[in-house]
Motif scaffolding. Sequence first.
Motif, PDB file in Angstrom:
ATOM      1  N   VAL A 287       0.840  -1.203   0.000  1.00 42.24           N
ATOM      2  CA  VAL A 287       0.000   0.000   0.000  1.00 42.24           C
ATOM      3  C   VAL A 287       0.872   1.249   0.000  1.00 42.24           C
ATOM      4  O   VAL A 287       0.601   2.217  -0.725  1.00 42.24           O
ATOM      5  CB  VAL A 287      -0.951  -0.012   1.213  1.00 42.24           C
ATOM      6  N   SER A 288       1.933   1.250   0.808  1.00 41.53           N
ATOM      7  CA  SER A 288       2.808   2.419   0.854  1.00 41.53           C
ATOM      8  C   SER A 288       3.506   2.639  -0.482  1.00 41.53           C
ATOM      9  O   SER A 288       3.713   3.776  -0.916  1.00 41.53           O
ATOM     10  CB  SER A 288       3.838   2.266   1.977  1.00 41.53           C
ATOM     11  N   LEU A 289       3.865   1.538  -1.165  1.00 38.53           N
ATOM     12  CA  LEU A 289       4.510   1.667  -2.473  1.00 38.53           C
ATOM     13  C   LEU A 289       3.573   2.321  -3.469  1.00 38.53           C
ATOM     14  O   LEU A 289       3.995   3.176  -4.261  1.00 38.53           O
ATOM     15  CB  LEU A 289       4.953   0.291  -2.970  1.00 38.53           C
ATOM     16  N   TRP A 290       2.304   1.930  -3.465  1.00 36.09           N
ATOM     17  CA  TRP A 290       1.333   2.587  -4.347  1.00 36.09           C
ATOM     18  C   TRP A 290       1.278   4.089  -4.081  1.00 36.09           C
ATOM     19  O   TRP A 290       1.272   4.900  -5.012  1.00 36.09           O
ATOM     20  CB  TRP A 290      -0.063   1.986  -4.133  1.00 36.09           C
ATOM     21  N   LEU A 291       1.257   4.459  -2.814  1.00 33.62           N
ATOM     22  CA  LEU A 291       1.119   5.864  -2.452  1.00 33.62           C
ATOM     23  C   LEU A 291       2.322   6.689  -2.890  1.00 33.62           C
ATOM     24  O   LEU A 291       2.182   7.735  -3.521  1.00 33.62           O
ATOM     25  CB  LEU A 291       0.898   6.006  -0.947  1.00 33.62           C
ATOM     26  N   VAL A 292       3.518   6.223  -2.537  1.00 26.35           N
ATOM     27  CA  VAL A 292       4.712   7.006  -2.877  1.00 26.35           C
ATOM     28  C   VAL A 292       5.014   6.953  -4.365  1.00 26.35           C
ATOM     29  O   VAL A 292       5.796   7.757  -4.870  1.00 26.35           O
ATOM     30  CB  VAL A 292       5.938   6.557  -2.055  1.00 26.35           C
TER      31      VAL A 292
END
Length: 328
Positions: A287-292
């Motif tokens: 999820v964090s990879l999608w965001l950044v």
Amino acid sequence: MLEGAPPARVLRRALTGWAFNFSGRLPEPSEEIAAALAWIERKSVPISELEDSDTMRAGLTALTLQLNGKPAAANTIRRKRMVLNNCLRYAIERRQLAANPLQFIDWAPPQTDDEIDWRYVPNPQQARELIAAAQTVGARGRHLAAFFACMYYAGMRPAEVMDLRKRDCTLPESGWGLLLLAGSSPRAGSIWTDDGKSHEERGLKRRARKTTRDVPIPPVLVALLRAHLATYGVGTGGRLFRASEGGVVLTKDYAAVWKAVRTAALTEEQAGTPLADVPYALRHAGVSLWLVSGVDPTEVARRAGHSVAVLYRFTPRCSTGSATRPTT
């Protein structure tokens, strides 16, 4: 422990296996369990006494403690307080109480910080190394490598991966694919389910039973899933992943593999920290990879299967762009 009380392990079995279980398929309790149930009934506080503030406050104090007497985590205390409140509301429905006594007690559960501690969420390189390490820790690790990859590359919950079926997967020979998530198979324990199976087949978390969500998946996951299907085929109902002896993957099964994966992929110093301490950390990492990477937060929340409000509560720094994932 009160004088004359059965052993704690027996009390716990009596409560969870019989006193709080209404499945209608319970076996006759053993003499030990029957004695424990009788003791619980004798020692239980009558509902009418819950209207006494000292009694209710004592109950609230008790739910702040673990079985070993140490303070419980803030989230645990809040959850237990919510369960107690639901029980009291049911007592009102059954006309056993006139009002909820909690409203008269000046007591509030501790505040919680829901934000993820990013120090212990694996960065992209670490996530890839953890997934690759699964291939090196034995037959179960090889079978579950794609299981862990689904949590990272598709942001899936473990129960959703357990329920993933071949018909839900669009896996082209090259390029991006698509997973259509339609359900989950959380473990409930055979004594708690209507059909005696250890897992329940449910809809997606906090969604109507027939709700689905589609998640685009990168070529690396497409390739892993194609290779998995070519090697292992499918299990009961077309499930991609199955337990070592068939059936739905057991939580203890993939947790044991994950322990070996951490040892193989992390340094001794890293393994001594909470870094990627549970497989769920891969979902946080995905999820964090999608965001950044610039994916719109609304789309990230949709893919992850929760609301934008929940996304901002758990990942405020990441979702506002004020923090980036570490690369080491």
